[in-house]
Every structure is written in structure tokens, then in C-alpha cells.
Design an enzyme around this catalytic site. Structure first.
Site, PDB file in Angstrom:
ATOM      1  CB  SER A 148       1.120 -10.645 -10.697  1.00 41.11           C
ATOM      2  OG  SER A 148       0.115 -11.277 -11.454  1.00 41.11           O
ATOM      3  CE1 TYR A 161      -0.610  -5.456 -12.709  1.00 37.27           C
ATOM      4  CE2 TYR A 161      -0.916  -7.619 -13.694  1.00 37.27           C
ATOM      5  CZ  TYR A 161      -0.883  -6.802 -12.581  1.00 37.27           C
ATOM      6  OH  TYR A 161      -1.111  -7.327 -11.333  1.00 37.27           O
TER       7      TYR A 161
HETATM    8  N1  NAP Z   1      -6.462  -8.710  -7.875  1.00 33.63           N
HETATM    9  C1  NAP Z   1      -5.692  -9.516  -8.571  1.00 33.63           C
HETATM   10  O1  NAP Z   1      -6.179 -10.425  -9.277  1.00 33.63           O
HETATM   11  C2  NAP Z   1      -4.184  -9.372  -8.486  1.00 33.63           C
HETATM   12  C3  NAP Z   1      -3.396 -10.462  -8.899  1.00 33.63           C
HETATM   13  C4  NAP Z   1      -2.015 -10.349  -8.814  1.00 33.63           C
HETATM   14  C5  NAP Z   1      -1.430  -9.200  -8.325  1.00 33.63           C
HETATM   15  N2  NAP Z   1      -2.221  -8.155  -7.930  1.00 33.63           N
HETATM   16  C6  NAP Z   1      -1.552  -6.948  -7.426  1.00 33.63           C
HETATM   17  O2  NAP Z   1      -2.067  -6.650  -6.144  1.00 33.63           O
HETATM   18  C7  NAP Z   1      -1.889  -5.250  -5.872  1.00 33.63           C
HETATM   19  C8  NAP Z   1      -3.171  -4.687  -5.286  1.00 33.63           C
HETATM   20  O3  NAP Z   1      -4.183  -4.742  -6.275  1.00 33.63           O
HETATM   21  P1  NAP Z   1      -5.702  -5.081  -5.942  1.00 33.63           P
HETATM   22  O4  NAP Z   1      -6.035  -6.334  -6.636  1.00 33.63           O
HETATM   23  O5  NAP Z   1      -5.975  -4.958  -4.503  1.00 33.63           O
HETATM   24  O6  NAP Z   1      -6.393  -3.880  -6.762  1.00 33.63           O
HETATM   25  P2  NAP Z   1      -7.359  -2.691  -6.295  1.00 33.63           P
HETATM   26  O7  NAP Z   1      -8.505  -3.239  -5.522  1.00 33.63           O
HETATM   27  O8  NAP Z   1      -7.647  -1.931  -7.563  1.00 33.63           O
HETATM   28  O9  NAP Z   1      -6.428  -1.816  -5.327  1.00 33.63           O
HETATM   29  C9  NAP Z   1      -5.343  -1.081  -5.837  1.00 33.63           C
HETATM   30  C10 NAP Z   1      -4.801  -0.183  -4.750  1.00 33.63           C
HETATM   31  O10 NAP Z   1      -3.675   0.540  -5.295  1.00 33.63           O
HETATM   32  C11 NAP Z   1      -3.871   1.926  -5.037  1.00 33.63           C
HETATM   33  N3  NAP Z   1      -3.320   2.751  -6.109  1.00 33.63           N
HETATM   34  C12 NAP Z   1      -3.534   2.638  -7.444  1.00 33.63           C
HETATM   35  N4  NAP Z   1      -2.965   3.652  -8.091  1.00 33.63           N
HETATM   36  C13 NAP Z   1      -2.383   4.445  -7.140  1.00 33.63           C
HETATM   37  C14 NAP Z   1      -1.668   5.676  -7.177  1.00 33.63           C
HETATM   38  N5  NAP Z   1      -1.456   6.339  -8.333  1.00 33.63           N
HETATM   39  N6  NAP Z   1      -1.218   6.203  -6.024  1.00 33.63           N
HETATM   40  C15 NAP Z   1      -1.451   5.565  -4.833  1.00 33.63           C
HETATM   41  N7  NAP Z   1      -2.126   4.415  -4.743  1.00 33.63           N
HETATM   42  C16 NAP Z   1      -2.603   3.864  -5.873  1.00 33.63           C
HETATM   43  C17 NAP Z   1      -5.389   2.106  -4.953  1.00 33.63           C
HETATM   44  O11 NAP Z   1      -5.690   3.235  -4.127  1.00 33.63           O
HETATM   45  P3  NAP Z   1      -6.337   4.615  -4.615  1.00 33.63           P
HETATM   46  O12 NAP Z   1      -7.104   4.332  -5.884  1.00 33.63           O
HETATM   47  O13 NAP Z   1      -7.210   5.049  -3.463  1.00 33.63           O
HETATM   48  O14 NAP Z   1      -5.164   5.508  -4.814  1.00 33.63           O
HETATM   49  C18 NAP Z   1      -5.817   0.818  -4.268  1.00 33.63           C
HETATM   50  O15 NAP Z   1      -5.741   0.966  -2.875  1.00 33.63           O
HETATM   51  C19 NAP Z   1      -1.445  -4.615  -7.193  1.00 33.63           C
HETATM   52  O16 NAP Z   1      -0.054  -4.403  -7.158  1.00 33.63           O
HETATM   53  C20 NAP Z   1      -1.795  -5.682  -8.230  1.00 33.63           C
HETATM   54  O17 NAP Z   1      -0.951  -5.621  -9.348  1.00 33.63           O
HETATM   55  C21 NAP Z   1      -3.579  -8.220  -7.994  1.00 33.63           C
END
Ligand code: NAP
Length: 266
Positions: A148, A161
């Protein structure tokens, strides 16, 4: 010349494929001909995505797993590439699953704090340790690690985080240097704020902002960078500018600024 055509017909494992960036990465890899193993906790979401991809001719498997459980990575490996499993050669590992938790550290639920370390770091290292040795043996493989722009400086009120994301980025960079000579490519993906469920899960809705890049657009950049073996991808100008600027500012100054800007309203 490396291209996304190299993904055609290969198995890709995507963690966190039930939502947001993970689902978009799965769709984008399928668009380039990859076969998909989707994993997350919410089976209904995975089944809906699997049905959508299968309708377009993609071969898909589902493995439900909670990455808070330290035995989950081994179960995922056993169900796919492991000897007792389906005998799938996973050439593409997408370490995407992750979560954040906004708020004062001292009053934040301890399980939420530890879950970030377990899912964002421990499970990611464990999965990578299980799948990468076979890639090295095959002299072929691609690993994407979701870091990130939060990995470039401390972030008060998202302290755990940001620290997990710094870990993710450094891990990816170190591993990339280790395995490059065996034909395995590792990319640290460093997005800024992106449209997804992340902010709701992190209780950080106030920081979400408007007109964010879509997960689909991010996935297009990410899959192209992975194919060409780019070690770090900060996908948009704003994030690149911030990461560049931060190099020239004292870390204490930035951290004090973020502490004031992000302090929760009492
Ligand atoms: N969105 C942003 O602004 C942003 C920016 C920088 C980096 N990121 C990174 O991008 C990645 C994806 O995030 P996102 O933005 O797509 O968020 P999201 O929409 O909340 O998706 C998160 C995903 O992670 C899975 N997950 C969470 N806890 C889990 C667990 N205990 N076991 C298995 N799976 C789990 C969730 O699946 P289930 O709940 O179905 O298990 C979901 O599919 C993360 O690593 C985040 O740090 C996001």
C-alpha cells in the site's frame, strides 16, 4: 518479451477473492486466460464470482479459508498443489487478502489488531513459503503482494495496518531479489485509496474520499506489472509523488502531521 499472454492456461491462486481488489484481480487474470483458484471466507461471494467466470469459459476452483487460522495456508496448499490435493501447479500467487482497523490503538479490539498481523503478514509469508519452492523448481512463477502507499510512512490510528504493509513491501522486495535468477517474478503492489469494502471493514469511512480509482482499473495495471516483473508498482501519479516526496521529509514531521489529521473525533 514477457507479457500477460504468459498467464494463459496457468493456475492462479487469489486470496481475498470475495471482494474488492481480489475479485478484480481474479477477473483480470481470467481475461488473460488464467485458471483461477479463489479463496476467502465468504463462500457465497466466491461461488457467485466462480459462476460468472465459468460462464466466460474459465476453469475455477474454490477453497474457503479463514487466514486468521494459522493452519489455513497449509490447508489451501494441500487442497491445490499438495500431493494429496488436486495436483494443480500454481504458477501465479496473488497475496491480496488483508484488512485494516482505524482508531486509537489503546482502545481498538485486540483481535482486530492481531488479525491484521496474521492475515496481512503471517498468512502471506506462509502461503508464499508453501507455493514458491515449486515455482523455483519449475523455473517459472509470479507472486503479487498487496502492500500500500501506507507502507511508506507510519500512520497513527492505522499504526498496525501501516506497519503490516511496510512488512509486506519489504518482504516482496527481498524475495524478488532472491528468486529472480530462478525465473520467479515478485511484485509489491502499492495502491493508494481504491474503491472496495476496505474502508467499511476498517471503520474508516470518513477517510474514503470520492472518485477513487476502481479496483478494475487497478487490477489492469497490477496484472500488466506482474507480467513484466516490475518489482514495485505505485499505480497512480498521486501515490508516486507522495512516495517520492516522503523520502526528503523527516519521518517525525510526517508522523506528527498524520497524527493531527487522522485523530478520531472524541
Ligand atoms: N482499498 C484500498 O484503498 C487499499 C489500498 C491499499 C492496499 N489495499 C490492500 O488491498 C487488499 C485487498 O483489500 P480491498 O481493498 O479489496 O478490501 P476488501 O474489499 O475489504 O477485501 C478484502 C478481502 O480480504 C479477505 N479477507 C479479509 N480477512 C480475511 C481472513 N481472515 N481470511 C481470508 N480472507 C480474508 C476478504 O474476504 P472474506 O471477508 O470473504 O474472508 C476480502 O475478499 C488488502 O491487502 C488491502 O490492505 C487496499
Amino acid at each position: 518479451m514477457a507479457s500477460t499472454q504468459d498467464f494463459n492456461g496457468r493456475w492462479a491462486l487469489v486470496t481475498g477473492a470475495s471482494a474488492g481488489i481480489g475479485a478484480a484481480l481474479a477477473r483480470e487474470l481470467a481475461r488473460h486466460g488464467a485458471k483461477l483458484i479463489l479463496t476467502a471466507r465468504r463462500r457465497d461471494r466466491l461461488e457467485a464470482l466462480a459462476a460468472e467466470l465459468k460462464a466466460k469459459g474459465t476453469e475455477v476452483r474454490i477453497v474457503t479459508a479463514d487466514l486468521n487460522d494459522p493452519t489455513a495456508p497449509q490447508k489451501i496448499y494441500d487442497a491445490t498443489e499438495g500431493l494429496a490435493g488436486a495436483g494443480l501447479a500454481v504458477d501465479i500467487l496473488i497475496n491480496n487478502a488483508g484488512l485494516g482497523q482505524y482508531g486509537a490503538f489503546c482502545s481498538s479490539p485486540i483481535d482486530q489488531e492481531l488479525s491484521q498481523v496474521r492475515v496481512n503478514c503471517e498468512a502471506m509469508v506462509h502461503l508464499t513459503r508453501l507455493f514458491v519452492p515449486r515455482m523455483v523448481q519449475r523455473r517459472r512463477g509470479w507472486v503479487l503482494v498487496l502492500a500500500s502507499t501506507a507502507s511508506f510512512q507510519p500512520m497513527p490510528y492505522l499504526s498496525t495496518y501501516a506497519a503490516t504493509k511496510a512488512f509486506d513491501r519489504f518482504f516482496a522486495l527481498g524475495l524478488a531479489a532472491e528468486v529472480a535468477r530462478f525465473g520467479v517474478k515478485v511484485t509489491a503492489l502499492c495502491p493508494g485509496r481504491t474503491e472496495s469494502e476496505f474502508f467499511e471493514v476498517a471503520h474508516a469511512g470518513a477517510f474514503k474520499g470520492k472518485n477513487l480509482p476502481t479496483a478494475e482499473d487497478l487490477a489492469r495495471h497490477a496484472v500488466a506489472a506482474l507480467a513484466r516483473g516490475q518489482r514495485t508498482l505505485i499505480p497512480y501519479f498521486r501515490g508516486r509523488f507522495r512516495a517520492f516526496l516522503i523520502r526528503f521529509l523527516p519521518v517525525g514531521l510526517i508522523t506528527r502531521y498524520v497524527e493531527k489529521a487522522a485523530r478520531p473525533v472524541q
